[in-house]
Design a protein around this motif. Sequence first.
Motif, short mmCIF file in Angstrom:
data_model
loop_
_atom_site.label_atom_id
_atom_site.label_comp_id
_atom_site.label_asym_id
_atom_site.label_seq_id
_atom_site.Cartn_x
_atom_site.Cartn_y
_atom_site.Cartn_z
N VAL A 68 0.46 -1.24 0.19
CA VAL A 68 -0.45 0.08 -0.12
C VAL A 68 0.88 0.92 0.04
O VAL A 68 0.49 2.22 -0.65
CB VAL A 68 -0.65 -0.24 1.24
CG1 VAL A 68 -1.56 0.88 1.61
CG2 VAL A 68 -2.08 -0.71 1.28
N HIS A 69 2.28 1.18 0.59
CA HIS A 69 2.72 2.42 1.03
C HIS A 69 3.82 2.49 -0.55
O HIS A 69 3.69 3.66 -0.97
CB HIS A 69 4.01 2.23 1.95
CG HIS A 69 5.08 3.11 2.08
ND1 HIS A 69 6.41 3.33 1.34
CD2 HIS A 69 5.18 4.54 2.57
CE1 HIS A 69 6.63 4.67 1.70
NE2 HIS A 69 6.26 5.08 2.04
N GLN A 71 2.70 2.03 -3.49
CA GLN A 71 1.66 2.17 -4.37
C GLN A 71 1.68 3.66 -4.42
O GLN A 71 1.27 4.45 -5.24
CB GLN A 71 0.09 1.67 -4.15
CG GLN A 71 -1.08 1.72 -5.54
CD GLN A 71 -2.15 1.61 -4.90
OE1 GLN A 71 -2.59 0.39 -3.95
NE2 GLN A 71 -3.23 1.59 -5.57
N GLY A 72 1.51 4.74 -3.26
CA GLY A 72 1.14 5.80 -3.52
C GLY A 72 0.15 6.46 -3.66
O GLY A 72 -1.14 5.19 -3.75
N ARG A 73 -0.33 7.72 -3.32
CA ARG A 73 -1.30 8.44 -3.67
C ARG A 73 -2.00 7.92 -5.09
O ARG A 73 -1.25 8.15 -6.75
CB ARG A 73 -1.71 9.58 -3.31
CG ARG A 73 -1.09 9.69 -2.23
CD ARG A 73 -1.11 11.49 -1.55
NE ARG A 73 -0.92 11.55 -0.76
CZ ARG A 73 -2.32 12.51 0.11
NH1 ARG A 73 -3.49 11.94 -0.50
NH2 ARG A 73 -2.27 12.48 1.38
N VAL A 74 -3.18 7.44 -5.47
CA VAL A 74 -3.88 7.32 -6.76
C VAL A 74 -5.58 7.84 -6.72
O VAL A 74 -5.94 8.16 -5.58
CB VAL A 74 -4.24 5.40 -6.41
CG1 VAL A 74 -5.29 5.44 -7.96
CG2 VAL A 74 -2.58 4.33 -6.54
N GLY A 75 -5.48 8.67 -7.58
CA GLY A 75 -6.95 9.43 -7.70
C GLY A 75 -6.65 10.71 -7.11
O GLY A 75 -6.15 10.92 -6.29
N PRO A 76 -7.55 11.18 -7.05
CA PRO A 76 -7.97 12.46 -6.52
C PRO A 76 -8.36 12.59 -5.10
O PRO A 76 -8.70 11.66 -4.88
CB PRO A 76 -9.55 13.14 -7.61
CG PRO A 76 -9.65 12.35 -7.53
CD PRO A 76 -8.61 10.23 -8.11
N ARG A 77 -8.05 13.65 -4.37
CA ARG A 77 -7.93 13.48 -3.43
C ARG A 77 -9.09 14.49 -3.12
O ARG A 77 -9.51 15.19 -0.99
CB ARG A 77 -6.79 13.57 -2.26
CG ARG A 77 -5.70 12.83 -1.92
CD ARG A 77 -6.49 11.61 -1.48
NE ARG A 77 -5.52 10.48 -1.23
CZ ARG A 77 -5.94 9.35 -2.38
NH1 ARG A 77 -6.59 8.85 -2.57
NH2 ARG A 77 -5.23 7.97 -1.94
N ASN A 78 -9.72 15.34 -2.96
CA ASN A 78 -10.51 16.48 -2.65
C ASN A 78 -12.32 16.17 -2.87
O ASN A 78 -12.54 15.76 -4.06
CB ASN A 78 -9.85 17.79 -3.05
CG ASN A 78 -9.95 18.19 -4.83
OD1 ASN A 78 -10.72 17.06 -5.84
ND2 ASN A 78 -9.63 19.17 -5.38
N ARG A 82 -15.43 14.22 -6.15
CA ARG A 82 -15.50 12.90 -5.81
C ARG A 82 -17.21 12.70 -6.41
O ARG A 82 -17.51 14.00 -6.33
CB ARG A 82 -16.02 12.31 -4.45
CG ARG A 82 -14.41 12.37 -3.82
CD ARG A 82 -14.24 11.78 -2.05
NE ARG A 82 -13.01 11.45 -1.86
CZ ARG A 82 -12.99 11.41 -1.08
NH1 ARG A 82 -13.36 11.50 0.66
NH2 ARG A 82 -11.23 11.71 -0.58
#
Length: 83
Positions: A68-69, A71-78, A82
Amino acid sequence: MAVVTNGLWHENGTAIFTGMLEHGVEIKALSANPWPAMKWTPPRTASGGIDRRKVANPMQVRTLLTAVHDQGRVGPRNASTRP
């Protein structure tokens, strides 16, 4: 936990929630109170403890967390992007 509202004592807020649903019926926001029709039973408790065969072992947990670490961030976070 007890909830005190308008000087009335209600166990777990159930009476408050029921009152809110009844109010929704009165103001025609709800066609009927769905609360009496709900069938709920408390979940079964594990009497025999934890089945170790169904729990990840330390090596599996380490491998999963590393993946999981990596892989890093995937996709939007705001929230604005969504669905």
